[in-house]
Design a protein around this motif. Sequence first.
Motif, short mmCIF file in Angstrom:
data_model
loop_
_atom_site.label_atom_id
_atom_site.label_comp_id
_atom_site.label_asym_id
_atom_site.label_seq_id
_atom_site.Cartn_x
_atom_site.Cartn_y
_atom_site.Cartn_z
N ALA A 1 3.60 3.41 0.62
CA ALA A 1 4.35 2.70 0.02
C ALA A 1 5.74 2.65 0.58
CB ALA A 1 4.57 2.85 -1.53
N ILE A 2 6.05 3.55 1.06
CA ILE A 2 7.26 3.27 1.70
C ILE A 2 7.47 2.14 2.61
CG2 ILE A 2 9.82 3.85 3.05
CD1 ILE A 2 9.45 6.27 0.65
N ILE B 1 7.13 -1.66 1.35
CA ILE B 1 8.15 -2.27 0.56
C ILE B 1 9.40 -2.29 1.95
CG2 ILE B 1 10.48 -1.47 -0.40
CD1 ILE B 1 8.55 0.10 -2.13
N VAL B 2 9.18 -1.81 2.90
CA VAL B 2 11.01 -2.09 3.73
C VAL B 2 10.42 -2.94 4.90
CG1 VAL B 2 11.75 0.22 4.08
CG2 VAL B 2 10.08 -0.08 5.55
N ALA B 3 9.06 -3.51 4.93
CA ALA B 3 8.94 -4.46 5.75
C ALA B 3 9.10 -5.52 5.26
CB ALA B 3 7.44 -4.44 5.64
N LEU B 4 9.81 -5.60 3.88
CA LEU B 4 9.91 -7.41 3.69
C LEU B 4 9.15 -8.19 3.63
CD1 LEU B 4 13.30 -6.41 4.36
CD2 LEU B 4 12.80 -6.11 2.05
N GLY C 1 -6.08 9.43 3.03
CA GLY C 1 -5.28 10.49 3.19
C GLY C 1 -4.61 10.52 1.42
N VAL C 2 -3.98 11.70 1.19
CA VAL C 2 -2.67 11.70 -0.16
C VAL C 2 -1.55 11.25 0.10
CG1 VAL C 2 -3.75 13.24 -1.33
CG2 VAL C 2 -2.44 14.16 -0.18
N ASN C 3 -0.86 10.78 1.37
CA ASN C 3 0.12 11.02 1.99
C ASN C 3 0.89 8.97 1.22
OD1 ASN C 3 2.82 10.79 2.40
ND2 ASN C 3 2.05 10.48 4.62
N TRP C 4 0.57 8.55 -0.61
CA TRP C 4 0.46 7.45 -0.74
C TRP C 4 2.28 7.29 -0.48
CZ3 TRP C 4 4.16 6.85 -4.83
CH2 TRP C 4 4.32 7.57 -5.18
N PRO C 5 3.08 7.67 -0.32
CA PRO C 5 5.13 7.59 -0.54
C PRO C 5 5.11 7.23 0.68
CG PRO C 5 4.33 9.77 -1.81
CD PRO C 5 2.79 9.36 -1.11
N MET C 6 4.47 7.79 1.63
CA MET C 6 4.89 7.11 2.78
C MET C 6 4.50 5.51 3.32
SD MET C 6 7.24 7.08 5.65
CE MET C 6 6.78 8.67 6.34
N ILE D 1 7.22 -3.63 -5.17
CA ILE D 1 9.22 -4.01 -6.04
C ILE D 1 9.10 -4.14 -7.14
CG2 ILE D 1 10.95 -4.52 -6.16
CD1 ILE D 1 11.02 -2.57 -4.17
N ASP D 2 8.26 -5.56 -7.77
CA ASP D 2 7.73 -5.84 -9.11
C ASP D 2 7.58 -4.63 -9.43
OD1 ASP D 2 5.79 -7.43 -10.70
OD2 ASP D 2 7.34 -9.05 -10.34
#
Length: 119
Positions: A34-35, A38-41, A27-32, A49-50
């Motif tokens: 990506a977030i 990122i929060v998975a550390l 689907g197109v919900n790439w921001p979710m 982040i790089d």
Amino acid sequence: MNLLGIFLLTSTVVIYLLTYFAIASQGVNWPMIAIEDIVALNWRSQFDIDFIIHLILLASWISWREGFTTKGHIFGALSIVMGGMFTFPYLIRAIYLAKGNPVEILLGSRQIVREAHSS
């Protein structure tokens, strides 16, 4: 510059195809996505982040190259949001308009200022 142009054109096609398949499967919900990465550390966080820092640096150069005009800021924002989908064609166009001149490719509208000061 011909080799760079071929590489950028090939990269543009590849990134558009990969984007098509990613949208088709996730689907197109790439921001979710990506977030969440990122929060998975984890290593994906580190990579994301790089990559974001690289995109911001590239966007800053594009905005500067365009003279910090409205067009430059829009192009900078597009390079962050779209990544290579915007930046690769932007660079292909810059190479074409500069006729392969590396100084003109790097400086863009700043080339005019440079020429005015050297006269």
